[in-house]
Motif scaffolding. Structure first.
Motif, PDB file in Angstrom:
ATOM      1  N   VAL A 185       0.848  -1.201   0.000  1.00 34.50           N
ATOM      2  CA  VAL A 185       0.000   0.000   0.000  1.00 34.50           C
ATOM      3  C   VAL A 185       0.879   1.245   0.000  1.00 34.50           C
ATOM      4  CG1 VAL A 185      -1.803   1.240   1.265  1.00 34.50           C
ATOM      5  CG2 VAL A 185      -1.758  -1.256   1.291  1.00 34.50           C
ATOM      6  N   ASP A 186       1.886   1.217   0.870  1.00 32.16           N
ATOM      7  CA  ASP A 186       2.731   2.396   1.039  1.00 32.16           C
ATOM      8  C   ASP A 186       3.463   2.733  -0.265  1.00 32.16           C
ATOM      9  OD1 ASP A 186       3.684   4.416   2.671  1.00 32.16           O
ATOM     10  OD2 ASP A 186       5.514   3.317   3.142  1.00 32.16           O
ATOM     11  N   ASN A 187       3.984   1.711  -0.936  1.00 37.14           N
ATOM     12  CA  ASN A 187       4.695   1.964  -2.198  1.00 37.14           C
ATOM     13  C   ASN A 187       3.769   2.590  -3.235  1.00 37.14           C
ATOM     14  OD1 ASN A 187       6.904   0.834  -1.060  1.00 37.14           O
ATOM     15  ND2 ASN A 187       6.660  -1.175  -2.025  1.00 37.14           N
ATOM     16  N   LEU A 188       2.541   2.075  -3.271  1.00 40.57           N
ATOM     17  CA  LEU A 188       1.594   2.625  -4.255  1.00 40.57           C
ATOM     18  C   LEU A 188       1.353   4.111  -3.990  1.00 40.57           C
ATOM     19  CD1 LEU A 188      -1.021  -0.251  -4.578  1.00 40.57           C
ATOM     20  CD2 LEU A 188       0.253   0.771  -6.469  1.00 40.57           C
ATOM     21  N   PHE A 189       1.178   4.461  -2.715  1.00 44.15           N
ATOM     22  CA  PHE A 189       0.919   5.871  -2.395  1.00 44.15           C
ATOM     23  C   PHE A 189       2.167   6.735  -2.534  1.00 44.15           C
ATOM     24  CE2 PHE A 189      -2.954   4.323  -0.183  1.00 44.15           C
ATOM     25  CZ  PHE A 189      -3.852   5.107  -0.881  1.00 44.15           C
ATOM     26  N   THR A 190       3.333   6.138  -2.231  1.00 47.78           N
ATOM     27  CA  THR A 190       4.558   6.926  -2.352  1.00 47.78           C
ATOM     28  C   THR A 190       4.793   7.274  -3.813  1.00 47.78           C
ATOM     29  OG1 THR A 190       5.390   5.700  -0.479  1.00 47.78           O
ATOM     30  CG2 THR A 190       7.021   6.941  -1.718  1.00 47.78           C
ATOM     31  N   GLU A 191       4.577   6.281  -4.668  1.00 47.87           N
ATOM     32  CA  GLU A 191       4.794   6.532  -6.086  1.00 47.87           C
ATOM     33  C   GLU A 191       3.664   7.374  -6.692  1.00 47.87           C
ATOM     34  OE1 GLU A 191       6.181   3.898  -9.941  1.00 47.87           O
ATOM     35  OE2 GLU A 191       4.416   3.268  -8.838  1.00 47.87           O
ATOM     36  N   ASN A 192       2.462   7.240  -6.103  1.00 50.26           N
ATOM     37  CA  ASN A 192       1.290   7.915  -6.682  1.00 50.26           C
ATOM     38  C   ASN A 192       0.512   8.659  -5.604  1.00 50.26           C
ATOM     39  OD1 ASN A 192       1.376   6.453  -9.416  1.00 50.26           O
ATOM     40  ND2 ASN A 192       1.387   4.787  -7.925  1.00 50.26           N
ATOM     41  N   PRO A 193       1.046   9.789  -5.176  1.00 55.92           N
ATOM     42  CA  PRO A 193       0.366  10.486  -4.068  1.00 55.92           C
ATOM     43  C   PRO A 193      -1.086  10.832  -4.382  1.00 55.92           C
ATOM     44  CG  PRO A 193       2.456  11.563  -4.640  1.00 55.92           C
ATOM     45  CD  PRO A 193       2.237  10.493  -5.656  1.00 55.92           C
ATOM     46  N   GLU A 194      -1.423  10.855  -5.675  1.00 54.22           N
ATOM     47  CA  GLU A 194      -2.812  11.219  -5.994  1.00 54.22           C
ATOM     48  C   GLU A 194      -3.752  10.027  -6.067  1.00 54.22           C
ATOM     49  OE1 GLU A 194      -3.021  13.865  -9.406  1.00 54.22           O
ATOM     50  OE2 GLU A 194      -1.103  14.650  -8.710  1.00 54.22           O
ATOM     51  N   LEU A 195      -3.209   8.862  -5.774  1.00 55.85           N
ATOM     52  CA  LEU A 195      -4.065   7.669  -5.769  1.00 55.85           C
ATOM     53  C   LEU A 195      -5.241   7.912  -4.830  1.00 55.85           C
ATOM     54  CD1 LEU A 195      -4.032   4.739  -6.866  1.00 55.85           C
ATOM     55  CD2 LEU A 195      -2.921   4.076  -4.740  1.00 55.85           C
ATOM     56  N   ALA A 196      -6.466   7.604  -5.324  1.00 55.35           N
ATOM     57  CA  ALA A 196      -7.637   8.068  -4.566  1.00 55.35           C
ATOM     58  C   ALA A 196      -8.400   6.956  -3.859  1.00 55.35           C
ATOM     59  CB  ALA A 196      -8.579   8.787  -5.516  1.00 55.35           C
ATOM     60  N   PHE A 197      -8.040   5.692  -4.101  1.00 53.39           N
ATOM     61  CA  PHE A 197      -8.934   4.625  -3.609  1.00 53.39           C
ATOM     62  C   PHE A 197      -8.205   3.293  -3.678  1.00 53.39           C
ATOM     63  CE2 PHE A 197     -12.440   1.556  -4.267  1.00 53.39           C
ATOM     64  CZ  PHE A 197     -13.459   2.059  -3.466  1.00 53.39           C
ATOM     65  N   ILE A 198      -8.472   2.436  -2.706  1.00 53.95           N
ATOM     66  CA  ILE A 198      -7.923   1.072  -2.718  1.00 53.95           C
ATOM     67  C   ILE A 198      -9.087   0.089  -2.600  1.00 53.95           C
ATOM     68  CG2 ILE A 198      -6.577  -0.612  -1.383  1.00 53.95           C
ATOM     69  CD1 ILE A 198      -4.611   1.305  -2.389  1.00 53.95           C
ATOM     70  N   LYS A 199      -9.078  -0.921  -3.444  1.00 52.65           N
ATOM     71  CA  LYS A 199      -9.993  -2.062  -3.256  1.00 52.65           C
ATOM     72  C   LYS A 199      -9.139  -3.202  -2.734  1.00 52.65           C
ATOM     73  CE  LYS A 199     -13.032  -5.191  -5.905  1.00 52.65           C
ATOM     74  NZ  LYS A 199     -13.609  -5.468  -7.236  1.00 52.65           N
ATOM     75  N   TRP A 200      -9.418  -3.656  -1.528  1.00 53.94           N
ATOM     76  CA  TRP A 200      -8.585  -4.653  -0.833  1.00 53.94           C
ATOM     77  C   TRP A 200      -9.339  -5.981  -0.864  1.00 53.94           C
ATOM     78  CZ3 TRP A 200      -4.436  -3.310   3.017  1.00 53.94           C
ATOM     79  CH2 TRP A 200      -3.959  -4.421   3.717  1.00 53.94           C
ATOM     80  N   ASP A 201      -8.856  -6.897  -1.679  1.00 55.22           N
ATOM     81  CA  ASP A 201      -9.557  -8.166  -1.905  1.00 55.22           C
ATOM     82  C   ASP A 201      -8.931  -9.280  -1.075  1.00 55.22           C
ATOM     83  OD1 ASP A 201     -11.337  -9.936  -3.071  1.00 55.22           O
ATOM     84  OD2 ASP A 201     -10.760  -9.490  -5.140  1.00 55.22           O
ATOM     85  N   CYS A 202      -9.617 -10.385  -0.952  1.00 54.30           N
ATOM     86  CA  CYS A 202      -9.125 -11.529  -0.168  1.00 54.30           C
ATOM     87  C   CYS A 202      -9.940 -12.735  -0.607  1.00 54.30           C
ATOM     88  CB  CYS A 202      -9.336 -11.230   1.310  1.00 54.30           C
ATOM     89  SG  CYS A 202      -9.271 -12.674   2.361  1.00 54.30           S
ATOM     90  N   ASN A 203      -9.350 -13.554  -1.471  1.00 55.33           N
ATOM     91  CA  ASN A 203     -10.164 -14.589  -2.103  1.00 55.33           C
ATOM     92  C   ASN A 203     -10.028 -15.993  -1.538  1.00 55.33           C
ATOM     93  OD1 ASN A 203     -11.782 -13.448  -4.463  1.00 55.33           O
ATOM     94  ND2 ASN A 203      -9.809 -12.443  -4.665  1.00 55.33           N
ATOM     95  N   ALA A 204      -9.077 -16.221  -0.629  1.00 51.28           N
ATOM     96  CA  ALA A 204      -8.916 -17.607  -0.154  1.00 51.28           C
ATOM     97  C   ALA A 204      -9.043 -17.702   1.359  1.00 51.28           C
ATOM     98  CB  ALA A 204      -7.556 -18.138  -0.580  1.00 51.28           C
TER      99      ALA A 204
END
Ligand code: DGJ
Length: 680
Positions: free
Chosen positions: A405-424
């Motif tokens: 999560v942190d890397n995504l936001f560090t690289e993309n400070p304008e990222l506006a939303f996370i969908k956090w999935d868990c399939n198993a």
């Protein structure tokens, strides 16, 4: 003589009642002394191997909490062993909600084994009980089952570890005076708020006493507790309504919005998602074309779903790549920053899907970090959706998951939303981390959940506001404990609007509309209007290729989104009233009313698509309005050539709308009708 204890100079004497039987009415019943009559809330083995427990009242304390509730603490102690249980009752007067949990600790010289450690133990008496629980599976979540409770045990439980609501929801409804209706009857409604294995036991004895034991499921989970460490159990959250289920729902939803949910009084983003539009098959140009669609529709955000990552084993299907969170160079040569920028050019925000707790054996992560995977070295791996679960008991894995999560936001400070999935779910659950530290494997399920919470806390400390959707192959994870970290959830992968009416209806008993993400898709061939009207009773989203819509449908969508933007605050923050139950009628009706009763939105959905008898098309009595106010009723979400059957010029009193009602005229050619009710 009554059953129960009598205290004498030499000890405690247990008396059977006149019928020669007994029932336990303790606030927290124990195993191993005298209570073999009913299920215990706690069972332990002391350091000396003795497996009995007695808990007597020691002290109590009542305080006002900083967040506006009253906290009553009752401390119990074993008269023989230095073993303690604090019972907590946090009461929220305004919302009429009780949270109950326990803290278990001791001062023995070594580890005490907790074989059972409930959050709450309640004792009720009534003539009869009807318990509503919710079963389901993938794409058919929240199917209600009403069980009249007879002598014996009824258990609602999960043993799946993660994705723990796949087959059973942690919610329940208990009617006490015959089956409660929406507006009448005494009903207890609640949930065990634990994102892990849970157990809700309802045991009725021969005298119709009902004993409820709620908490973590002790399945495979004996916990070895060191001295002076408190084992805090999850919250058992409930309300009791004396005015039926509707009031219970509103209590619960108010409490969630006011006290638990991230940004419960705030906004949510409407969106266009690409999962059903593209599945794994897309590249960056196609995505940019979809952004244009999002802009044209007028939604707030584009959500990029599964399939964007992994290079050595590209995520082109669900059998590879999980764990390798590098953008796939072939599909996305310019990476995520390019997508965020391009979405911005279209004036839409950008959100992204992750499934950070999981791993495909076909991944670089698996090659590098086999010891991070929950699996048994000496047994074959067992997969669910071709994947395994990472070992979140391990702090290194927690860092890794946080880092995604942190890397995504560090690289993309304008990222506006996370969908956090868990399939198993967790299969073959075995932790190398616990093994290496000689910690019993029976801690795995509890420590997994705690590990996940630690990660989510870190995410929220650093990114307190960003909206995050809780998803678990549909509604496999919907407990309130996670609402401290998430703003919304995905109730089901089933987006057939007709089946979805029922799924959303059942979720609506417990969860506020603003938390329920509903998407318009091509899953079924029901009319577009029906799809949008159904999705609009929660948080509206789309999962379609906008360029495939014809002009009329596109215009209709744009208009419906504009309407939604006008009434969404009433749906998200208003009070819900379910007016007509689809299980008993040809159509479902429900409404949301804002706090000052100046605006309401009424949704009506045909649910019997084969035949509608004339006689079932009757006025629907509205609820929650101000009887003395005057209202106008307008039908919205109509195609340009569609004739409105509700005359917007007629003015009604709130009293009339609630006592006589209004006929939305739902029929086979008007399969959904949305009415906006406005005070004048
Ligand atoms: C399951 C989710 O419920 C879907 O919405 C989608 O995100 C898929 N996973 C992606 O694999």
């Amino acid at each position: 003589m009554k059953s129960g204890y009598e205290y004498t100079a030499t000890g405690k004497v247990f008396h059977l009642n006149s019928q020669g039987a007994a029932s336990n009415s303790n606030a927290f019943s124990v195993a191993g002394i005298d209570n073999n009559f009913t299920e215990p809330a706690i069972a332990v083995v002391h350091v000396d191997g003795n497996n009995s427990l007695d808990l007597l009242y020691e002290s109590h304390n009542i305080t006002a909490t900083a967040d506006g509730a009253t906290l009553t603490t009752v401390t119990l102690k074993d008269p023989v062993y230095p073993f303690f249980v604090d019972l907590f009752y946090k009461t929220w007067k305004e919302e009429d909600i009780i949270e109950q949990w326990t803290s278990i600790y001791h001062k023995e010289k070594g580890e005490v084994i907790l074989n059972k450690y409930a959050s709450a133990n309640l004792y009720l008496y009534n003539k009869d009980y009807y318990l509503t629980s919710y079963n389901g599976s993938w794409a058919r979540e929240m199917q209600p089952v009403v069980t009249p409770l007879r002598q014996g045990m009824h258990t609602i439980e999960s043993r799946l570890g993660t994705r723990e609501n796949l087959l059973t929801s942690p919610n329940f409804m208990l009617s006490l005076d015959g089956e409660a209706t929406e507006t009448s009857g005494t009903v207890m409604m609640g949930q065990i708020a634990w994102n892990g294995n849970f157990s809700l036991q309802f045991e009725t004895d021969v005298y119709k006493n009902l004993h409820i034991v709620a908490g973590i499921n002790p399945y495979q989970s004996a916990y070895h507790l060191k001295p002076d460490i408190s084992f805090e159990t999850p919250r058992f959250v409930y309300t009791i309504s004396f005015e039926g289920v509707g009031k219970g729902s509103r209590n619960m939803q108010n409490w969630i919005r006011n006290r638990t949910l991230i940004d419960g009084k705030g906004d949510r983003l409407t969106l266009l998602n690409n999962w059903e539009a593209t599945y794994f098959d897309f590249d960056q140009d196609e995505l940019v074309a979809l952004f244009k669609g999002a802009n044209e529709l007028g939604v707030d955000m584009f959500l990029l779903d599964d399939g964007w990552f992994a290079n050595k084993y590209p995520r082109d299907h669900d059998r590879a790549g999980l764990g390798d969170w590098e953008p796939n160079h072939k599909k996305l040569p310019d990476g995520i920053p390019y997508l965020v920028k391009e979405a911005g050019k279209q004036d839409v925000k950008f959100g992204i899907w992750i499934e950070p707790e999981m791993i495909n054996p076909k991944s670089e992560l698996y090659e590098k970090h086999l010891d991070w995977v929950l699996r048994q070295d000496n047994r074959p791996e067992i997969y669910f959706r071709s994947q395994l679960v990472l070992d979140l008991t391990n702090p290194e894995v927690q860092d890794f998951v946080f880092g995604i999560v942190d890397n995504l936001f560090t690289e993309n400070p304008e990222l506006a939303f996370i969908k956090w999935d868990c399939n198993a779910p967790i299969f073959n659950g075995h932790s190398k981390y616990l093994e290496k530290r000689n910690i019993p494997q029976s801690h795995l399920y509890v420590e997994y959940t705690r590990g996940l919470e630690k990660v989510l806390k870190r995410v929220r400390q650093k990114y307190p506001k960003v909206p995050m959707m809780l998803c678990s192959g549909g509604g496999g994870r919907t407990d309130f404990s996670l609402f401290r970290f998430f703003t919304e959830f995905w109730p089901s992968d089933n987006t057939d609007p007709l089946e979805r009416v029922f799924i959303q209806w059942n979720f609506s008993y417990y969860y506020p509309a603003m938390t329920m993400c509903n998407h318009v898709t091509n899953w079924s061939n029901k009319p577009l209007k029906y799809k949008i009207d159904v999705a609009s009773m929660g948080k509206l989203g789309f999962d379609i290729k906008v360029n495939e819509l014809n002009e009329t449908d596109l215009a209709f969508c744009k208009n419906a989104i504009a309407n939604y933007n006008q009434f969404k605050h009433t749906v998200w923050h208003g009070d819900i009233y379910r007016l007509q139950d689809p299980y008993d009628n040809d159509f479902a009706s429900l409404m949301f009313v804002n706090d000052v009763k100046s605006e309401a939105v009424v949704f009506n959905y045909l649910t019997n698509w084969r035949y509608v008898a004339e006689t079932t098309v009757r006025p629907i009595k509205l609820q929650g309005l101000d009887p003395s106010k005057k209202y106008k009723v307008t039908e919205i979400n109509l195609y340009e050539n569609q004739r409105e059957l509700i005359d917007p010029a007629v003015i009604y009193s709130g009293d009339f709308l609630m006592k006589v009602g209004i006929n939305p005229m739902v029929n086979l050619s008007r399969t959904s009708v949305v009415l906006k009710v406005q005070a004048i």
